[in-house]
Design an enzyme around this catalytic site. Structure first.
Site, PDB file in Angstrom:
ATOM      1  N   GLN A  71       3.585 -69.033  60.066  1.00 55.01           N
ATOM      2  CA  GLN A  71       4.751 -69.164  59.459  1.00 55.01           C
ATOM      3  C   GLN A  71       5.799 -68.566  60.146  1.00 55.01           C
ATOM      4  O   GLN A  71       6.893 -68.319  59.695  1.00 55.01           O
ATOM      5  CB  GLN A  71       4.776 -69.009  57.971  1.00 55.01           C
ATOM      6  CG  GLN A  71       3.977 -69.742  57.154  1.00 55.01           C
ATOM      7  CD  GLN A  71       4.298 -71.360  57.644  1.00 55.01           C
ATOM      8  OE1 GLN A  71       5.477 -71.532  57.403  1.00 55.01           O
ATOM      9  NE2 GLN A  71       3.313 -72.177  57.535  1.00 55.01           N
ATOM     10  N   SER A  72       5.495 -68.067  61.415  1.00 59.54           N
ATOM     11  CA  SER A  72       6.661 -67.783  62.300  1.00 59.54           C
ATOM     12  C   SER A  72       8.004 -68.334  62.465  1.00 59.54           C
ATOM     13  O   SER A  72       7.909 -69.560  63.010  1.00 59.54           O
ATOM     14  CB  SER A  72       6.477 -67.059  63.622  1.00 59.54           C
ATOM     15  OG  SER A  72       7.311 -66.942  64.473  1.00 59.54           O
TER      16      SER A  72
END
Ligand SMILES: *Cc1c(COP(=O)(O)O)cnc(C)c1O
Length: 324
Positions: A71-72
């Protein structure tokens, strides 16, 4: 003077939060909207990428490599910056391929990034191998570190202080405290550099997001390294010391990416009072820390407090079950 490639819309808005200020009377609360940088739903990585992508283009790279969590936000913004500039984007991500990509990962896929799932952790060996593969293909890959956090990337946040300073001057305002999330250190390093360079008044209040030890790998040491390298790049002729690096710890106990009642409360509070979304990993944690400081009067009543919103909207869609 380093050049930068325009990737977003600046200056980002600075405005008062009236209903939040009423809730936390007698404090006056303001927000800097780096969630609105405009790059594929925005965020703080845009400022760093303006310098980093510029350097990749100057070096005639055809491919960019970076890494992070699935989920960067950094990876998603890097994928967008690459798309805009016709660069291949390779993302090394922690974990196994999910059945269905969502949130930031979904967006990175849509943006055309090549995703390399690395299992439990991303090893130096995996990075080296990808670099080599792309070199053999003649792509001259450009490697961007975690979070875009090196001295060059941090220049984007040194500039951001100049931007803020101008906005404050035209509003004839001064901030007493500036809260923000700090994780890979580039944002904090840049703000420290900019604060010195532009004589910004007010105290930086970086909130630690990912728990690190107090040893040589601590966030303070990482920030200090970036600050001193950035100081050289900016020819500031000042060496910073570890005492110059503040960090608010104690809100990161749950671990990186673990959503607790604190983050949940923060997300709901800002949404319902001001119609603004935080993200569950970074900004909600930092915002909660700020409101805890205000509730407990850990800073002097009546102070003007700025929250620097660093983005992260898409992660909400991945963490829906934890937020509701
Ligand atoms: C990356 C990120 C941060 C932390 O910035 P660093 O420069 O890595 O310390 C804060 N907020 C959001 C939303 C981010 O994506």
């Amino acid at each position: 003077m380093k050049e930068r490639k325009s990737l977003g819309f600046f200056p980002t808005p600075l405005h008062k939060l009236d209903r939040l200020s009423a809730r936390y009377h007698p404090y006056e609360l303001f927000i800097k909207r780096d969630d609105q940088t405009g790059l594929a739903s925005g965020g703080n990585k845009t400022r760093k990428l303006e310098y980093l992508i510029q350097e990749a283009l100057e070096q005639d790279s055809r491919a960019v490599i970076t890494m992070g969590a699935q989920q960067s936000n950094h990876c998603r913004q890097t994928a967008a910056a690459c798309a805009m500039n016709g660069l291949e984007c390779h993302l090394l991500l922690v974990g196994e391929p999910p059945a269905l990509p969502d949130g930031n990962l979904l967006m990175s896929v849509i943006l055309g990034a090549a995703i390399h799932y690395c299992g439990e952790e991303i090893s130096q060996g995996q990075v080296d191998r990808l670099v080599k593969d792309l070199q053999l293909l003649g792509k001259n890959p450009y490697l961007i570190p975690y979070g875009g956090s090196n001295a060059l990337g941090a220049l984007g946040f040194a500039d951001a202080v100049g931007e803020l300073q101008q906005q404050l001057e035209s509003l004839q305002l001064e901030m007493d405290y500036i809260f923000f999330a700090s994780c890979s250190g580039g944002t904090q390093a840049g703000l420290i550099l900019g604060k010195n360079r532009y004589n910004l008044k007010g105290t930086l209040m970086p909130v630690s997001i990912q728990k690190t030890g107090t040893d040589r790998n601590s966030l303070e040491i990482m920030v200090l390294d970036i600050v001193n390298q950035g100081s050289l790049l900016l020819e500031m002729e000042r060496e910073f010391l570890i005492q110059d690096i503040a960090l608010i710890r104690g809100y990161d106990e749950a671990g990186y990416g673990v959503v607790t009642h604190q983050e949940k409360q923060a997300i709901h509070e800002l949404a319902r009072l001001e119609g603004i979304f935080l993200d569950p990993v970074y900004t909600a944690r930092a915002f909660y820390a700020m409101t805890d400081y205000l509730d407990k009067k850990l800073i002097e009543p009546g102070a003007r407090v700025l929250f620097w919103h660093t983005g992260g909207l898409p992660a909400n869609f991945h963490y829906a079950q934890k937020i509701l």
